[in-house]
Design a protein around this motif. Structure first.
Motif, PDB file in Angstrom:
ATOM      1  N   ARG A   1      34.298  39.620  35.509  1.00 38.10           N
ATOM      2  CA  ARG A   1      33.160  39.484  36.422  1.00 38.10           C
ATOM      3  C   ARG A   1      32.893  37.997  36.687  1.00 38.10           C
ATOM      4  N   ARG A   2      32.297  37.779  37.842  1.00 36.18           N
ATOM      5  CA  ARG A   2      31.897  36.417  38.211  1.00 36.18           C
ATOM      6  C   ARG A   2      30.464  36.478  38.688  1.00 36.18           C
TER       7      ARG A   2
ATOM      8  N   ARG B   1      34.490  32.901  36.288  1.00 37.81           N
ATOM      9  CA  ARG B   1      34.876  34.284  36.034  1.00 37.81           C
ATOM     10  C   ARG B   1      35.023  34.482  34.531  1.00 37.81           C
TER      11      ARG B   1
ATOM     12  N   TYR C   1      35.652  42.607  38.921  1.00 40.86           N
ATOM     13  CA  TYR C   1      37.036  42.715  39.371  1.00 40.86           C
ATOM     14  C   TYR C   1      37.859  43.479  38.336  1.00 40.86           C
TER      15      TYR C   1
ATOM     16  N   TRP D   1      45.116  41.666  40.941  1.00 36.09           N
ATOM     17  CA  TRP D   1      43.657  41.720  40.987  1.00 36.09           C
ATOM     18  C   TRP D   1      43.175  42.600  42.127  1.00 36.09           C
TER      19      TRP D   1
ATOM     20  N   GLY E   1      37.143  43.291  44.075  1.00 39.50           N
ATOM     21  CA  GLY E   1      35.816  43.081  43.528  1.00 39.50           C
ATOM     22  C   GLY E   1      34.784  44.039  44.082  1.00 39.50           C
TER      23      GLY E   1
END
Length: 121
Positions: A36-37, A43, A93, A111, A114
């Motif tokens: 997560r960010r 991040r 993410y 990835w 998100g």
């Protein structure tokens, strides 16, 4: 390709379940992770799960509240988030990698796009 979903707005103490569906590749051989960010922050790692779901890992701040799981037949990994706190607000993410070293060092190569999680106080 990874497609994350399930984010949204929830009050503190509430729950959300994030999903990440993979397409292409052999899902069962991939280590899967959630990161997560938060706004203005780097991040950070949240959780990870090994092949077959035998072992899970969590960052300290989510232990006992979040649970990662996977279904290889559905090519899906979930992050069940309970007792959410405003500090959990972030874009989440999902990530995947077949290599143990990348899993160990949290340097995933694949990835998702998100999904936003917002927890109101």
């Amino acid at each position: 390709q990874l497609q994350a979903s399930g984010g949204g707005l929830v009050q503190a103490g509430g729950s959300l379940r994030l999903s990440c569906v993979a397409s292409g590749g052999t899902f069962s051989v991939y280590y899967m992770g959630w990161f997560r960010r938060a706004p203005g922050k780097e991040r950070e790692f949240v959780a990870a799960i090994t092949w077959g779901g035998s072992t899970t890992y969590y960052t300290e701040s989510v232990k006992g509240r979040f649970a990662i799981s996977r279904d290889d037949a559905k090519k899906t990994v979930w992050l069940q988030m309970n007792s959410l706190e405003p500090e959990d607000t972030a874009v989440y993410y999902c990530a995947a990698d077949p290599k143990y070293n990348n899993f160990l060092t949290k340097r995933y190569n694949y990835w998702g796009q998100g999904t936003q999680v917002t927890v109101s106080s």
